[in-house]
Design a protein around this motif. Sequence first.
Motif, short mmCIF file in Angstrom:
data_model
loop_
_atom_site.label_atom_id
_atom_site.label_comp_id
_atom_site.label_asym_id
_atom_site.label_seq_id
_atom_site.Cartn_x
_atom_site.Cartn_y
_atom_site.Cartn_z
N THR A 206 0.81 -1.22 0.00
CA THR A 206 0.00 0.00 0.00
C THR A 206 0.85 1.26 0.00
OG1 THR A 206 -1.59 -1.20 1.37
CG2 THR A 206 -1.87 1.16 1.25
N LEU A 207 0.37 2.28 -0.69
CA LEU A 207 0.94 3.63 -0.57
C LEU A 207 -0.09 4.51 0.12
CD1 LEU A 207 2.52 4.51 -4.06
CD2 LEU A 207 3.60 3.48 -2.05
N ILE A 231 -1.98 7.97 -7.52
CA ILE A 231 -2.99 6.90 -7.63
C ILE A 231 -2.66 6.00 -8.83
CG2 ILE A 231 -5.43 6.37 -8.06
CD1 ILE A 231 -6.10 9.01 -6.54
N ALA A 234 0.52 3.93 -8.12
CA ALA A 234 0.24 2.81 -7.22
C ALA A 234 -0.42 1.67 -7.99
CB ALA A 234 -0.66 3.27 -6.08
N VAL A 241 -3.95 2.11 -2.79
CA VAL A 241 -3.58 3.47 -2.42
C VAL A 241 -4.61 4.05 -1.45
CG1 VAL A 241 -4.60 4.38 -4.57
CG2 VAL A 241 -2.89 5.73 -3.35
N CYS A 260 -9.07 6.34 -6.17
CA CYS A 260 -8.37 6.02 -4.93
C CYS A 260 -9.11 4.89 -4.21
CB CYS A 260 -8.32 7.28 -4.05
SG CYS A 260 -7.35 7.06 -2.56
#
Length: 288
Positions: A206-207, A231, A234, A241, A260
Amino acid sequence: HADSAMYKAKELGRNNFVYFAAEMNAHATQRLDMLNSLRHAVANNEFVLQFQPKIHLATGKVVGAEALIRWRHPLRGMVPPGSFIPLAEESGLIIEIGEWVLRTACAQNMAWQRAGFPAIPISVNLSPRQLVRGDIVALVAEVLHESGLAPHCLELEITETVVMRDVDKSLVILKKLKELGVKISIDDFGTGYSSLNYLKRFPVDTLKIDRSFVSDIADDQDDAAIVKAVISLAHILNLRVVAEGVEAEEQRRFLLENGCDEVQGYYFGRPVPSESFAGKWLQAKEEA
Ligand code: C2E
Ligand code: MG
Ligand code: MG
Ligand code: MG
C-alpha cells in the motif's frame, strides 16, 4: 576608538556567548525533564492507543484501523505523538514504546474478533529506529504468535525516508516481514525521496498519500495532479492506495472519481479510544 570598537565586539561576543549558554541550558534542561517524564511514562504505562477507521471509498465499508499512540500525562492530559515520538526516537525509548504499541494493537484486534466482530487489519506505525533494529522480524513473529492474530490482520506502516536511508538493509527486513505474512504500507508517501526503481523492488502492499497533498486537492491544481499521478503509479505497481487526512466532501469526491482505493480522515472518523471503535465502526457478525 578602534580599541573601543574591539572592546564592544568582545563584550558583545561574551554577552552572546552567555546568552547562548543560558539558552542551551534551558533547552537541555527542558529536554532532560521531558526525557525523565517519558521514562516514567514507559515504566508506568501512561500510553493509550486510539484507532482511526480506514474506509473503502467505493463501498463506504470499514476495511481497517490505524493504531495511533497518545500519552496520557498525569498533568498535561493527552499528549499527541508529534510531541514525544521524536524524543522517544532520539533517546531509544521508542524501542520499548514501539513494542508496547505492537503488542497492544494486536491484542486489541484479537479482542474485537473474539467479541464477534469481523477481522480487519490493524495498522501499526513503525519508527525508523525500530525497523533497522536487528530483531524487528523476531519481535513481530513473537507478537503474532502470542496474540494468535493472523498475520494478514497486521499491517506495518513505515515512511519512505526510512527505507531509502539504507535500501539494502531495509529490503532484507521487509522481505522477511512479508514472509511472515504481514502487510506493509508506505506512510506519508510523497514527502520523502522514493526512487521509482526501489518502489518497484520493495515488497509493499500500500501507498498512503500524505495529508499535505490531499488537503488542497479541491483548489490546488498541482496537488490535484500529484494525487492523480500517485494513484496511477500505485495501480501500475499493483499497490493499493490510501489517501490520508480527508476532511471534506469535495476531497472525497475527487478521490473517488480518480480511483483512490481507501481513505482515512476526519471527514469519515477521528481516532477514538478502543472502547468506542468497535461499537462505532464494526458490526457484530450476528447482526450483519
Ligand atoms: P501518521 O501515521 O501519518 O498518522 C496520521 C495522522 O494524521 C494522525 O495524527 C491522525 O490523527 C491524523 N489525521 C487523520 N485524519 C486526519 C484529518 O482528516 N485531518 C488532520 N488534520 N489530521 C488527520 P496523530 O495521531 O497525531 O499521529 C501523528 C504521527 O505520529 C503519525 O502520523 C505517526 O507518524 C506518529 N505516530 C502515531 N502513533 C505512533 C506509534 O504508535 N508509533 C510511532 N512510531 N509513531 C506513531
Ligand atoms: Mg501512519
Ligand atoms: Mg501518514
Ligand atoms: Mg503524517
